[in-house]
Motif scaffolding. Structure first.
Motif, PDB file in Angstrom:
ATOM      1  N   ASP A 248       0.865  -1.054   0.016  1.00 10.57           N
ATOM      2  CA  ASP A 248      -0.139  -0.015   0.002  1.00 10.57           C
ATOM      3  C   ASP A 248       0.896   1.272  -0.065  1.00 10.57           C
ATOM      4  OD1 ASP A 248      -2.105   1.708  -0.016  1.00 10.57           O
ATOM      5  OD2 ASP A 248      -2.843   1.000   1.805  1.00 10.57           O
ATOM      6  N   VAL A 249       0.321   2.355  -0.559  1.00  7.68           N
ATOM      7  CA  VAL A 249       0.807   3.849  -0.347  1.00  7.68           C
ATOM      8  C   VAL A 249       0.171   4.593   0.350  1.00  7.68           C
ATOM      9  CG1 VAL A 249       1.852   5.572  -1.688  1.00  7.68           C
ATOM     10  CG2 VAL A 249       2.210   3.251  -2.618  1.00  7.68           C
ATOM     11  N   LEU A 250       0.941   5.133   1.441  1.00 12.49           N
ATOM     12  CA  LEU A 250       0.405   6.095   2.172  1.00 12.49           C
ATOM     13  C   LEU A 250       0.763   7.616   1.972  1.00 12.49           C
ATOM     14  CD1 LEU A 250      -0.149   4.660   5.744  1.00 12.49           C
ATOM     15  CD2 LEU A 250      -1.874   4.803   3.940  1.00 12.49           C
ATOM     16  N   ALA A 251       0.016   8.779   1.741  1.00  7.83           N
ATOM     17  CA  ALA A 251       0.479   9.875   1.233  1.00  7.83           C
ATOM     18  C   ALA A 251       0.553  10.943   2.588  1.00  7.83           C
ATOM     19  CB  ALA A 251      -0.052  10.453   0.158  1.00  7.83           C
ATOM     20  N   ILE A 252       1.823  11.279   3.178  1.00  7.03           N
ATOM     21  CA  ILE A 252       1.787  12.151   4.224  1.00  7.03           C
ATOM     22  C   ILE A 252       1.892  13.747   3.897  1.00  7.03           C
ATOM     23  CG2 ILE A 252       3.022  12.633   6.206  1.00  7.03           C
ATOM     24  CD1 ILE A 252       4.418   9.835   6.096  1.00  7.03           C
ATOM     25  N   ARG A 253       0.869  14.361   4.106  1.00  5.49           N
ATOM     26  CA  ARG A 253       0.709  15.842   3.813  1.00  5.49           C
ATOM     27  C   ARG A 253       1.621  16.632   4.777  1.00  5.49           C
ATOM     28  NH1 ARG A 253      -2.867  17.886   0.433  1.00  5.49           N
ATOM     29  NH2 ARG A 253      -3.057  19.571   1.576  1.00  5.49           N
ATOM     30  N   ILE A 254       2.772  16.984   4.566  1.00  6.40           N
ATOM     31  CA  ILE A 254       3.594  17.999   5.374  1.00  6.40           C
ATOM     32  C   ILE A 254       2.980  19.387   5.398  1.00  6.40           C
ATOM     33  CG2 ILE A 254       5.664  18.560   6.044  1.00  6.40           C
ATOM     34  CD1 ILE A 254       5.150  15.621   6.514  1.00  6.40           C
ATOM     35  N   GLU A 255       2.465  19.894   6.407  1.00  8.99           N
ATOM     36  CA  GLU A 255       2.061  21.413   6.426  1.00  8.99           C
ATOM     37  C   GLU A 255       3.156  22.236   6.654  1.00  8.99           C
ATOM     38  OE1 GLU A 255      -0.928  22.041   5.289  1.00  8.99           O
ATOM     39  OE2 GLU A 255      -1.877  20.224   5.296  1.00  8.99           O
ATOM     40  N   PRO A 256       3.233  23.427   6.008  1.00 12.93           N
ATOM     41  CA  PRO A 256       4.134  24.571   6.480  1.00 12.93           C
ATOM     42  C   PRO A 256       4.267  24.827   7.890  1.00 12.93           C
ATOM     43  CG  PRO A 256       3.034  24.871   4.359  1.00 12.93           C
ATOM     44  CD  PRO A 256       2.387  23.975   4.985  1.00 12.93           C
ATOM     45  N   GLY A 257       5.493  24.437   8.650  1.00 12.11           N
ATOM     46  CA  GLY A 257       5.608  24.996   9.920  1.00 12.11           C
ATOM     47  C   GLY A 257       5.480  23.560  10.948  1.00 12.11           C
ATOM     48  N   MET A 258       5.179  22.618  10.227  1.00 10.66           N
ATOM     49  CA  MET A 258       5.153  21.407  11.117  1.00 10.66           C
ATOM     50  C   MET A 258       6.709  21.234  11.803  1.00 10.66           C
ATOM     51  SD  MET A 258       2.881  18.539   9.011  1.00 10.66           S
ATOM     52  CE  MET A 258       2.455  17.404  10.536  1.00 10.66           C
ATOM     53  N   ARG A 259       6.589  20.683  12.807  1.00  9.45           N
ATOM     54  CA  ARG A 259       7.887  20.605  13.910  1.00  9.45           C
ATOM     55  C   ARG A 259       8.442  19.248  13.820  1.00  9.45           C
ATOM     56  NH1 ARG A 259       7.567  24.803  18.345  1.00  9.45           N
ATOM     57  NH2 ARG A 259       6.284  26.714  17.372  1.00  9.45           N
ATOM     58  N   ASP A 260       9.581  19.174  14.345  1.00 12.30           N
ATOM     59  CA  ASP A 260      10.306  17.904  14.549  1.00 12.30           C
ATOM     60  C   ASP A 260       9.544  16.944  15.299  1.00 12.30           C
ATOM     61  OD1 ASP A 260      12.461  15.806  14.591  1.00 12.30           O
ATOM     62  OD2 ASP A 260      13.054  16.694  16.370  1.00 12.30           O
ATOM     63  N   GLY A 261       9.300  15.580  15.468  1.00 11.81           N
ATOM     64  CA  GLY A 261       8.492  14.978  16.176  1.00 11.81           C
ATOM     65  C   GLY A 261       6.903  15.057  16.298  1.00 11.81           C
ATOM     66  N   GLU A 262       6.512  15.822  15.409  1.00 11.21           N
ATOM     67  CA  GLU A 262       4.954  15.903  15.212  1.00 11.21           C
ATOM     68  C   GLU A 262       4.540  14.537  14.464  1.00 11.21           C
ATOM     69  OE1 GLU A 262       1.733  19.177  13.811  1.00 11.21           O
ATOM     70  OE2 GLU A 262       3.844  19.836  13.958  1.00 11.21           O
ATOM     71  N   GLN A 263       3.379  14.200  14.933  1.00  8.00           N
ATOM     72  CA  GLN A 263       2.756  13.052  14.445  1.00  8.00           C
ATOM     73  C   GLN A 263       1.688  13.080  13.582  1.00  8.00           C
ATOM     74  OE1 GLN A 263       1.263  10.792  17.677  1.00  8.00           O
ATOM     75  NE2 GLN A 263       3.090  10.798  18.730  1.00  8.00           N
ATOM     76  N   VAL A 264       1.399  12.284  12.310  1.00  8.04           N
ATOM     77  CA  VAL A 264       0.463  12.278  11.526  1.00  8.04           C
ATOM     78  C   VAL A 264      -0.003  10.685  11.232  1.00  8.04           C
ATOM     79  CG1 VAL A 264       0.095  12.300   8.860  1.00  8.04           C
ATOM     80  CG2 VAL A 264       1.719  13.935   9.742  1.00  8.04           C
ATOM     81  N   SER A 265      -1.156  10.629  11.587  1.00  2.73           N
ATOM     82  CA  SER A 265      -1.852   9.271  11.886  1.00  2.73           C
ATOM     83  C   SER A 265      -2.926   9.077  10.762  1.00  2.73           C
ATOM     84  CB  SER A 265      -2.659   9.361  13.108  1.00  2.73           C
ATOM     85  OG  SER A 265      -1.777   9.658  14.447  1.00  2.73           O
ATOM     86  N   PHE A 266      -2.853   7.623  10.278  1.00  5.74           N
ATOM     87  CA  PHE A 266      -3.581   7.264   9.298  1.00  5.74           C
ATOM     88  C   PHE A 266      -4.591   6.097  10.193  1.00  5.74           C
ATOM     89  CE2 PHE A 266      -0.293   9.124   7.057  1.00  5.74           C
ATOM     90  CZ  PHE A 266      -0.914   9.720   5.967  1.00  5.74           C
ATOM     91  N   GLU A 267      -5.776   6.603  10.561  1.00  7.56           N
ATOM     92  CA  GLU A 267      -6.661   5.722  11.042  1.00  7.56           C
ATOM     93  C   GLU A 267      -7.083   4.446  10.288  1.00  7.56           C
ATOM     94  OE1 GLU A 267     -10.884   5.631  13.691  1.00  7.56           O
ATOM     95  OE2 GLU A 267     -10.109   7.600  12.826  1.00  7.56           O
ATOM     96  N   GLY A 268      -7.077   3.006  11.037  1.00 11.70           N
ATOM     97  CA  GLY A 268      -7.590   1.999  10.227  1.00 11.70           C
ATOM     98  C   GLY A 268      -6.431   1.600   9.134  1.00 11.70           C
ATOM     99  N   GLU A 269      -5.293   1.989   9.123  1.00 10.71           N
ATOM    100  CA  GLU A 269      -4.331   1.521   8.013  1.00 10.71           C
ATOM    101  C   GLU A 269      -3.373   0.599   8.211  1.00 10.71           C
ATOM    102  OE1 GLU A 269      -4.548   2.180   4.523  1.00 10.71           O
ATOM    103  OE2 GLU A 269      -6.519   3.347   5.073  1.00 10.71           O
ATOM    104  N   ALA A 270      -3.495   0.102   9.768  1.00 12.83           N
ATOM    105  CA  ALA A 270      -2.297  -0.832  10.180  1.00 12.83           C
ATOM    106  C   ALA A 270      -2.858  -2.224   9.885  1.00 12.83           C
ATOM    107  CB  ALA A 270      -2.300  -0.911  11.852  1.00 12.83           C
ATOM    108  N   ASP A 271      -2.284  -3.293  10.424  1.00 10.55           N
ATOM    109  CA  ASP A 271      -2.567  -4.669   9.918  1.00 10.55           C
ATOM    110  C   ASP A 271      -3.921  -5.069  10.308  1.00 10.55           C
ATOM    111  OD1 ASP A 271       0.082  -5.085   9.030  1.00 10.55           O
ATOM    112  OD2 ASP A 271       0.847  -5.932  11.116  1.00 10.55           O
ATOM    113  N   GLN A 272      -4.587  -5.556   9.317  1.00 10.55           N
ATOM    114  CA  GLN A 272      -6.045  -6.046   9.501  1.00 10.55           C
ATOM    115  C   GLN A 272      -6.010  -7.651   9.693  1.00 10.55           C
ATOM    116  OE1 GLN A 272      -7.655  -5.478   5.511  1.00 10.55           O
ATOM    117  NE2 GLN A 272      -7.139  -3.483   5.430  1.00 10.55           N
TER     118      GLN A 272
END
Length: 427
Positions: A248-272
């Protein structure tokens, strides 16, 4: 009164035909509405995996951020979210298949009194965000336990955090077998009720402890593993495991100004797995070291080496910003002591929160840039130059009124330019 049987039959036929036409038009009118299958580009018997995959592909293509000023793309983005919200819910999909969009309105579902969810919230489930709500409908039976989250560190550059971007990450995860739909059986007829526990998944064991004393205990049925069902013929694709590996391919949207250590979550995309709901894939942004700038919050820090002459008489120079699109002008008219810090307001990183109305009107708020100056001293000075320097400094005016400058000079006394910068006068 004269009656013409032929004409009466013709009139009755015409009335019946008219009634049938009106009935057809009413049926078509009731069923008319948005074709959600056509909007997503899937067949009516498409699996949930196909619906999800198609929504992810098309929603990224038509996202308003990728099509600024395109009203049609914005409308298409909303339609895709509406179609996915209906077709990804088994209960709503069944109503839609039988009665169309009008049936959903009568049920109080999307398009009716309750309306649709925010299309950007649905998009955030797939491309990052903290939105968490159940779209599967109320259903029946006991809720499945939630599987574990998967945490992944993603290296990002300072440039990507400054300008914003989209990063595609290839992942390999466990998915429900599409051939047996997670049953593990070759066909639905190959799933049988366990003859040991009778389908309950538990066995009752009795122990006689003494005359008239019986202890009764329950334990998981070891024949079916507590499932209550047995598979007589396993699925030839997953070998009865009910799951398989899937790319699978997940596209992470990096918003301007995001910081080191910030989290981006994709709900329901882990192992099924058929026995639990999938967890989230959580990406942790890990900022890489920049060769020029160091980031502290929303501020940028850089060190610039200047010559002794520049430190004494002043200078004008430019350095490239993070994105290399603009040049930062550095100017000093007076004496620059070692370790002097010049602050350039609004030249730092974009600020994502607490943006004032004035800053938003001017294109956003930014942190500051801190420039620390170091002095590059000559390696040697000949005798004639020493005499000239002595004459110059004898006539120089020494101003000790600047307490801040004196303190700054004392704190950096004895410091020269960093070793790597001693041989040149550039960043």
């Amino acid at each position: 009164m004269l009656v013409y049987p032929g004409r009466c039959r013709l009139l009755r036929t015409a009335i019946v035909a008219l009634y049938i036409c009106l009935l057809c038009f009413s049926i078509v009118g009731a069923a008319a509405g948005k074709d959600y299958y056509h909007i997503l580009g899937v067949s009516r018997d498409a699996s949930q995996q196909e619906i999800k995959r198609q929504y992810k592909t098309l929603s990224r293509k038509h996202h308003p951020d990728k099509n600024p000023g395109d009203e049609r793309a914005h409308e298409r983005f909303i339609e895709l979210a509406e179609a996915y919200e209906v077709l990804s819910d088994d209960e709503k999909r069944e109503i839609y298949n039988r009665y169309g969009e009008e049936g959903l309105k009568n049920q109080g579902g999307p398009g009716g009194g309750g309306g649709f969810h925010d299309p950007f919230d649905i998009f955030a489930q797939f491309f990052g965000g903290q939105v968490r709500f159940d779209r599967r409908g109320s259903g029946s039976g006991r809720a499945k336990p939630r599987g574990p989250d998967v945490h992944v560190r993603v290296p990002v550059t300072l440039l990507e955090l400054y300008t914003g971007t989209e990063i595609e990450v290839d992942i390999s995860k466990q998915a429900i077998c599409p051939h047996c739909d997670g049953s593990g059986a070759a066909t639905p007829d190959d799933v049988e009720t366990c003859n040991i526990c009778g389908g309950s998944g538990v066995r009752v064991v009795k122990h006689i402890l003494g005359p008239g004393i019986v202890q009764q205990m329950q334990s998981t049925c070891d024949e079916c593993g507590g499932k209550g069902k047995k598979v007589s013929k396993p699925c030839p694709h997953c070998k009865g495991s009910r799951v398989h590996r899937e790319a699978d391919v997940l596209a992470i949207r990096i918003e301007p100004g995001m910081r080191d250590g910030e989290q981006v979550s994709f709900e329901g995309e882990a192992d099924q797995h058929p026995d639990h709901e999938p967890g989230s894939v959580v990406f942790h942004l890990q900022q890489q070291t920049h060769k020029t700038f160091a980031r502290h919050g929303s501020d940028l820090h850089a060190e610039v080496t200047i010559t002794l002459l520049d430190a004494l008489i002043g200078f004008n120079r430019t350095i490239p910003h993070v994105d290399h699109k603009i040049a930062i002008e550095l100017s000093r008219a007076g004496v620059t002591p070692p370790g002097h810090v010049q602050i350039l307001a609004g030249k730092g990183m974009p600020i994502r929160q607490h943006v004032t109305a004035a800053a938003a009107a001017s294109g956003g708020a930014f942190g500051d840039m801190h420039i620390t100056y170091w002095i590059q001293f000559p390696k040697t000075v000949d005798a004639a130059t020493k005499v000239e320097l002595a004459s110059i400094f004898d006539s120089a005016t020494w101003d000790g009124s600047d307490a801040a400058s004196k303190q700054n000079t004392r704190s950096h006394r004895g410091k020269q330019a960093p070793p790597e910068a001693m041989a040149h006068d550039e960043l």
